[in-house]
Scaffold this motif. Structure first.
Motif, PDB file in Angstrom:
ATOM      1  N   PRO A  31      23.702   4.430  59.523  1.00  0.00           N
ATOM      2  CA  PRO A  31      22.271   4.486  59.173  1.00  0.00           C
ATOM      3  C   PRO A  31      21.456   5.322  60.152  1.00  0.00           C
ATOM      4  O   PRO A  31      20.532   6.031  59.750  1.00  0.00           O
ATOM      5  N   ALA A  32      21.772   5.252  61.445  1.00  0.00           N
ATOM      6  CA  ALA A  32      21.004   5.999  62.450  1.00  0.00           C
ATOM      7  C   ALA A  32      21.193   7.506  62.283  1.00  0.00           C
ATOM      8  O   ALA A  32      20.243   8.290  62.375  1.00  0.00           O
ATOM      9  N   VAL A  33      22.430   7.932  62.025  1.00  0.00           N
ATOM     10  CA  VAL A  33      22.698   9.358  61.825  1.00  0.00           C
ATOM     11  C   VAL A  33      22.142   9.812  60.482  1.00  0.00           C
ATOM     12  O   VAL A  33      21.567  10.898  60.357  1.00  0.00           O
ATOM     13  N   GLY A  34      22.283   8.973  59.443  1.00  0.00           N
ATOM     14  CA  GLY A  34      21.797   9.336  58.120  1.00  0.00           C
ATOM     15  C   GLY A  34      20.300   9.539  58.082  1.00  0.00           C
ATOM     16  O   GLY A  34      19.803  10.432  57.395  1.00  0.00           O
ATOM     17  N   SER A  35      19.560   8.735  58.826  1.00  0.00           N
ATOM     18  CA  SER A  35      18.102   8.868  58.850  1.00  0.00           C
ATOM     19  C   SER A  35      17.634   9.848  59.916  1.00  0.00           C
ATOM     20  O   SER A  35      16.427   9.970  60.146  1.00  0.00           O
ATOM     21  N   ARG A  36      18.565  10.521  60.562  1.00  0.00           N
ATOM     22  CA  ARG A  36      18.292  11.528  61.590  1.00  0.00           C
ATOM     23  C   ARG A  36      17.606  10.938  62.821  1.00  0.00           C
ATOM     24  O   ARG A  36      16.920  11.637  63.559  1.00  0.00           O
ATOM     25  N   ALA A  43      25.278   9.747  68.780  1.00  0.00           N
ATOM     26  CA  ALA A  43      25.835   8.493  68.267  1.00  0.00           C
ATOM     27  C   ALA A  43      27.138   8.155  68.972  1.00  0.00           C
ATOM     28  O   ALA A  43      27.373   7.011  69.366  1.00  0.00           O
ATOM     29  N   GLY A  44      28.004   9.158  69.143  1.00  0.00           N
ATOM     30  CA  GLY A  44      29.261   8.933  69.843  1.00  0.00           C
ATOM     31  C   GLY A  44      29.046   8.491  71.282  1.00  0.00           C
ATOM     32  O   GLY A  44      29.729   7.596  71.784  1.00  0.00           O
ATOM     33  N   ALA A  45      28.056   9.106  71.944  1.00  0.00           N
ATOM     34  CA  ALA A  45      27.769   8.759  73.337  1.00  0.00           C
ATOM     35  C   ALA A  45      27.213   7.338  73.441  1.00  0.00           C
ATOM     36  O   ALA A  45      27.645   6.548  74.299  1.00  0.00           O
ATOM     37  N   LEU A  46      26.258   7.001  72.579  1.00  0.00           N
ATOM     38  CA  LEU A  46      25.674   5.658  72.619  1.00  0.00           C
ATOM     39  C   LEU A  46      26.702   4.597  72.247  1.00  0.00           C
ATOM     40  O   LEU A  46      26.746   3.513  72.851  1.00  0.00           O
ATOM     41  N   PHE A  47      27.542   4.907  71.268  1.00  0.00           N
ATOM     42  CA  PHE A  47      28.578   3.938  70.888  1.00  0.00           C
ATOM     43  C   PHE A  47      29.524   3.685  72.054  1.00  0.00           C
ATOM     44  O   PHE A  47      29.899   2.540  72.319  1.00  0.00           O
ATOM     45  N   THR A  48      29.903   4.733  72.763  1.00  0.00           N
ATOM     46  CA  THR A  48      30.795   4.572  73.905  1.00  0.00           C
ATOM     47  C   THR A  48      30.180   3.676  74.969  1.00  0.00           C
ATOM     48  O   THR A  48      30.827   2.766  75.488  1.00  0.00           O
TER      49      THR A  48
END
Length: 419
Positions: A31-36, A43-48
């Protein structure tokens, strides 16, 4: 020979973590990437970062349970560790081939149970506790989703609106010598709050995924003493991170069939409920499946939303064969009845935002004063095509049952032969 088995175990652990990162990043930050709100790299950095925090804190309890609690640590010989990790990776492969979110925790535990049964080291009382949690957690997710869908979802939908930002809310600025996070200061206050909420919940889900899933990759290696907990967590998160920056790009783009067709608000509610259940269980040291909890919440939320067409008394007394009875499907999440108009979507879906589509101008939110009470709507207004179909449900549940059973049977057969 022992050194070779340990090396193989490390490689299989990295493979498991890599696949976990690829699937979990897409689910958490779709959802975060889809809504820009964020880019894929961000996203990859925050997920890590948040997966590491989850694994480093409460995730230790899950690692302890899976490495020394379910079976004696002595049972995790180098060969046994490779076998357990192999069946965990096999479950990921089977689930991915059938397009079903993998219940990695359940399958990893099943492989350990097979080892315990074959070696006579199974902690039966702890395993009964884990099985009880596996039954209770999906039920809690279903009922929580149903209550929210029936009584809160329409009011939340009338109050909040999520759209697509022109520029990302958070981005990684690479213009300077050292990369650093930059915040878009041109966003309106309303969009800022909505987008910030999307990112915060994504980070929370990443935290829960790290707490629950790190153990799946490294618990056997901790059990046999090949790795201490600290380097094991670093190895697991490192592998998860690689998956998040590589194969997760595809899952972030497609965001999965269910989430792609789901309104942003529904995705956020489901993420919050699922992540909370898994975080609590991880804090208790119980390995559990994030995929099972979130999917159960999807079912409950859609059923609750559709059930508003009837009062509770009508739901209880009406025959299921009654043709006029409402069809309780998650398709109800996609429609919002508006006075004097035909059904329109409640808001942009994750997939439309990810693909850059502009929501139809007829899509609007009802005023908070216009939200009807449960039982006041015509059931036909909530009979849109469902996201959740019986055939798909049967396939998902069947694989959730079959993959742990296959893991258990295969593990027991293998370790019985080796013993």
């Amino acid at each position: 020979m022992t050194e070779l088995l340990i090396l193989v175990g490390l490689l299989v652990a990295v493979f498991v973590g890599y696949n976990v990162g690829g699937s979990s990043t897409g689910v958490a930050f779709g959802p975060a990437v889809g809504s820009r709100a964020v880019r894929k790299v961000t996203a990859g950095a925050l997920f890590t970062v948040f997966a590491f925090l989850g694994a480093w804190t409460i995730g230790r309890k899950v690692i302890t349970t899976m490495s020394t609690g379910i079976v004696d640590a002595a049972a995790f010989t180098p060969a046994a560790s490779v076998g357990v990790l192999f069946f965990t990776g096999l479950a990921l492969l089977i689930s991915n081939l059938y397009g079903v979110p993998a219940s990695t925790s359940m399958t990893a535990v099943a492989a350990i149970v097979g080892l315990g049964l074959a070696t006579g080291t199974l902690n039966t009382s702890l395993m009964l506790t884990i099985l009880s949690a596996w039954i209770v957690a999906p039920l809690v997710a279903v009922f929580t989703g149903a209550l929210i869908g029936r009584y809160l979802y329409p009011h939340l939908d009338a109050k909040f609106e999520f759209g697509r930002l022109t520029n990302p809310l958070i981005a990684i600025d690479t213009q300077e010598r050292l990369p650093w996070l930059s915040v878009n200061d041109t966003v309106s206050p309303r969009d800022l709050i909505g987008s910030a909420l999307v990112v915060v919940i994504a980070c929370y889900m990443a935290f829960s995924a790290g707490a629950s899933n790190a153990a799946n990759a490294v618990a056997p290696l901790v059990g046999n003493g090949s790795l201490d907990p600290n380097p094991a967590i670093l190895l697991a998160v490192g592998a998860i991170s690689v998956g998040g920056f590589t194969i997760a790009r595809r899952t972030l783009a497609t965001v999965g069939n269910d989430i792609t067709k789901m309104p942003i608000l529904a995705a956020l509610i489901i993420s919050t409920v699922g992540a909370t259940i898994i975080t609590i269980l991880s804090w208790l040291g119980i390995p559990a499946s994030l995929a099972v909890s979130t999917t159960s919440c999807i079912i409950g939320l859609g059923w609750g939303r559709a059930s508003r067409a009837r009062t509770l008394a009508e739901i209880v007394t009406r025959s299921p064969a009654d043709a006029s009875a409402p069809q309780f499907t998650t398709g109800a999440l996609k429609v919002h009845p508006v006075e004097g108009k035909k059904e329109v979507a409640a808001g942009p879906t994750v997939g439309e935002l990810a693909e850059g589509e502009t929501p139809h101008p007829d899509r609007q939110h009802a005023s908070r004063d216009g939200v009807s009470s449960a039982g006041e709507r015509d059931p036909k207004e909530l009979s849109a095509e469902g996201l959740f179909h019986r055939a798909a449900a049967a396939r998902v549940v069947t694989l959730w049952v079959i993959t742990p059973i296959l893991s258990l049977v295969g593990s027991y057969a293998l370790f019985s032969l080796l013993g």
